[in-house]
Motif scaffolding. Structure first.
Motif, short mmCIF file in Angstrom:
data_model
loop_
_atom_site.label_atom_id
_atom_site.label_comp_id
_atom_site.label_asym_id
_atom_site.label_seq_id
_atom_site.Cartn_x
_atom_site.Cartn_y
_atom_site.Cartn_z
N LEU A 393 0.83 -1.20 0.00
CA LEU A 393 0.00 0.00 0.00
C LEU A 393 0.86 1.26 0.00
CD1 LEU A 393 -2.59 -1.29 2.59
CD2 LEU A 393 -3.14 -0.71 0.23
N THR A 394 1.97 1.22 0.76
CA THR A 394 2.88 2.35 0.82
C THR A 394 3.47 2.67 -0.55
OG1 THR A 394 3.49 1.95 3.13
CG2 THR A 394 5.07 3.17 1.80
N ARG A 395 3.88 1.64 -1.27
CA ARG A 395 4.58 1.88 -2.54
C ARG A 395 3.63 2.07 -3.71
NH1 ARG A 395 9.69 -1.66 -4.65
NH2 ARG A 395 10.33 -1.11 -2.52
N PHE A 396 2.53 1.31 -3.75
CA PHE A 396 1.71 1.28 -4.96
C PHE A 396 0.31 1.85 -4.79
CE2 PHE A 396 4.60 -2.48 -5.19
CZ PHE A 396 5.38 -2.04 -6.26
N GLY A 397 -0.10 2.20 -3.58
CA GLY A 397 -1.45 2.72 -3.38
C GLY A 397 -1.62 4.11 -3.94
N LYS A 398 -2.84 4.41 -4.37
CA LYS A 398 -3.17 5.73 -4.90
C LYS A 398 -4.44 6.20 -4.21
CE LYS A 398 0.24 5.90 -7.83
NZ LYS A 398 1.37 6.84 -7.58
N PHE A 399 -4.27 7.13 -3.25
CA PHE A 399 -5.38 7.53 -2.40
C PHE A 399 -5.61 9.03 -2.46
CE2 PHE A 399 -3.22 3.86 -0.40
CZ PHE A 399 -4.22 2.92 -0.59
N GLN A 400 -6.78 9.42 -2.03
CA GLN A 400 -7.15 10.82 -1.93
C GLN A 400 -7.33 11.20 -0.47
OE1 GLN A 400 -7.30 13.03 -4.52
NE2 GLN A 400 -6.49 11.32 -5.73
N PRO A 401 -7.22 12.49 -0.14
CA PRO A 401 -7.46 12.91 1.24
C PRO A 401 -8.82 12.41 1.74
CG PRO A 401 -6.50 14.71 -0.01
CD PRO A 401 -6.78 13.61 -1.00
N GLY A 402 -8.80 11.84 2.94
CA GLY A 402 -10.02 11.27 3.51
C GLY A 402 -10.33 9.88 3.03
N GLY A 403 -9.45 9.30 2.17
CA GLY A 403 -9.73 8.00 1.60
C GLY A 403 -8.85 6.88 2.11
N PHE A 404 -8.02 7.16 3.10
CA PHE A 404 -7.10 6.14 3.61
C PHE A 404 -6.76 6.43 5.06
CE2 PHE A 404 -2.85 4.57 4.60
CZ PHE A 404 -2.91 3.26 4.15
#
Length: 548
Positions: A393-404
């Motif tokens: 998740l650290t390397r490949f995750g793609k998140f938005q504010p409030g989404g993780f």
């Protein structure tokens, strides 16, 4: 009105909507006071640790106080794992603790212990109320203390006779919250000047950005000067991950180029950061030759690890706003950032997911591929409680504010109960907890709570039949001498169905996406039991984090 009723009335006036707890002898009057209460929902759990984690998740996703409750002695002690995690991560949780009556204090009464001393090391304020008349005053002060400045937990011990005593009329104060403001204005011009003069600056953004709701201002500052942004361990949600200036989330398993970016920067602007071990590669990631600007609301953090060239004491959002105003119409050009231009192709390469194969058991690369697809399509909130899968998740995750959301405090088992608290705070969002089987076993009993209270959290249980993080450490640091890490598991999907939840077992990669979609469509709490190889582990080239 008795003292217990005054406690509930005070919390209602302070805007509390949920109390999470487990019944016990010294909180029975507090529970009774909730019997006819319409504005506060009490949720009973199967272990006090769950109550603290649920309060943490609710508080973390709302910025409001999260309240948990337990009886004296062992009940209160069971709360401490969750309270400690909230303390480590600056989360405003209030622990309400039933205590023995003052009339039998210091007589070794049943389950008697000094709760104030017990909670002092892991709270911002630990106190005991000895006079029923002062319940509103001290409880309101406790809420304000938890929420003001650097938010952190408070503990309130309530002796049984203080709860039982009746008072003709209680006095309540108006609800008061301190405004977060810039405390140190004098050095704003100096900070702005250093930012303008830097050739290859980097912003290191931490949890304080989320606490002060400063993401919009941080994006504006980064764009104004074209500064790449690196986020601290498990805090990718403080900056949009699809922004061209986002340069990854540091920590175990992160793209190595992220460390290179920090190490070669000539200036680091640290915002809401306390320079933790994993966010600084054991305090080696920032060059001694780099200029450092450090913004933090907690005075103790400034100069504690790194001595800044400019230390700015204050709320992150207001401080950044003042820096932006000081900069005026300056517009940086990303093509002039040589370090960024030189390292970005490497960053793109290192954050490209390995192509999964449709094999059985399920590879972590396949899980990550599906998670990113679900995030893009369904905009869920992803909760992380998986030490082995965390680096993916650290390397490949793609998140938005409030989404993780993820716990950096170290508590296994945080994910599922925190996800329940987050779900209650966000009833219109899909919430998916990604957890290992080891962590999930610690809290699995409260799937019953999720079913009973209709909290439709989806648990993606990555089931490798071992404590994966410890396995990886034994593999690399102990010559593959494996001790105590392998065990057997039940069929988690069948377990879910027994409790009235949705359950599905996934044994090959191509089954995973549709399984998650079916779980979402069910509208129920769910377990997706994802079968992995017992040695499925870290991303290619990653090594386990080992404290020395």
């Amino acid at each position: 009105m008795n003292g217990a009723q005054a406690v509930i009335e005070t919390l209602k006036r302070e805007g509390v909507k949920y109390i999470f707890g487990l019944p016990g002898t010294t909180i029975m009057h507090l529970l009774d006071a909730l019997y006819d209460e319409k504005e506060i929902r009490y949720i009973s759990v199967r272990h006090e640790q769950i109550a603290a984690f649920m309060a943490d998740g609710f508080a973390r996703s709302t910025g409001e106080i999260g309240v948990c409750m337990a009886s004296r002695g062992p009940g209160a002690a069971n709360l401490t794992i969750g309270v400690h995690n909230a303390y480590a991560e600056s989360v405003p949780v209030m622990a309400l603790l039933g205590q023995v009556s003052e009339s039998v204090y210091y007589k070794d009464a049943f389950e008697e212990m000094d709760l104030v001393k017990f909670f002092e090391p892991i709270t911002k304020w630990s106190m005991e109320i000895h006079q029923t008349e002062r319940i509103p005053e001290l409880l309101q002060r406790g809420v304000k203390t938890a929420l003001s400045g650097r938010p952190r937990p408070v503990a309130v011990s309530l002796p049984l006779d203080v709860q039982i005593k009746e008072v003709a009329e209680f006095s309540y104060r108006p609800v008061y919250r301190t405004d977060s403001r810039v405390i140190d204005l004098n050095r704003i011009p100096e900070a702005a000047n250093l930012l303008e003069m830097a050739k290859n600056p980097v912003i290191l953004a931490g949890g304080g950005v989320a606490i002060s709701n400063a993401t919009e201002e941080l994006v504006q500052l980064a764009e104004q000067l074209s500064i790449p942004v690196v986020t601290t361990w498990r805090k990718p949600n403080v900056f949009p991950n699809d922004h061209e200036l986002y340069f990854g989330n540091v920590g175990p398993g992160c793209p190595p180029v992220c460390w290179e970016m920090l190490e070669k920067a000539d200036l680091v602007l640290a915002v809401g950061v306390h320079f933790s071990e994993f966010s600084t590669k054991r305090w080696t990631a920032i060059s001694v030759d780099a200029k450092l600007i450090h913004i933090d609301v907690d005075e103790e953090e400034l100069g504690k690890i790194y001595v800044p060239d400019v230390g700015l004491l204050g709320d992150a959002r207001e401080t950044i706003r003042n820096i932006i105003d000081q900069l005026g119409p300056v517009k940086g050009k990303i093509q002039n950032r040589e370090l960024y231009q030189g390292l970005y192709p490497k960053y793109t390469h290192e954050t490209t997911l390995p192509i999964p194969s449709n094999v059985s058991p399920v590879e972590s690369s396949a899980v990550m591929t599906v998670v990113n697809e679900i995030v893009k399509e369904k905009n869920p909130i992803i909760v992380e409680d998986a030490a082995t899968f965390g680096p993916w998740l650290t390397r490949f995750g793609k998140f938005q504010p409030g989404g993780f959301y993820a716990a950096a405090g170290g508590s296994m088992g945080w994910g599922f109960p925190a996800a329940m608290g987050i779900q209650l705070a966000n009833p219109d969002r899909v919430v998916i907890n990604i957890t290992g089987d080891g962590a999930f076993w610690m809290v699995a009993q409260d799937l019953e709570t999720a079913v009973r209270e209709n909290i439709p959290v989806i648990n993606l249980v990555l089931n490798n039949f071992c404590y994966g993080n410890t396995r990886d450490r034994q593999k690399t640091a102990h010559d593959e001498r494996y001790v105590g890490i392998h065990y057997n598991n039940i069929d988690f999907a069948a377990y879910a169905e027994l409790l009235g939840a949705y359950g599905e077992r996934v044994e090959s990669s191509e089954q995973l996406y549709e399984a998650i979609i079916r779980a979402i469509s069910s509208g129920k709490p769910a377990i997706i039991d994802v079968i992995q190889d017992p040695f499925e582990g870290l991303p290619p080239g990653a090594v386990p984090a080992v404290s020395k």
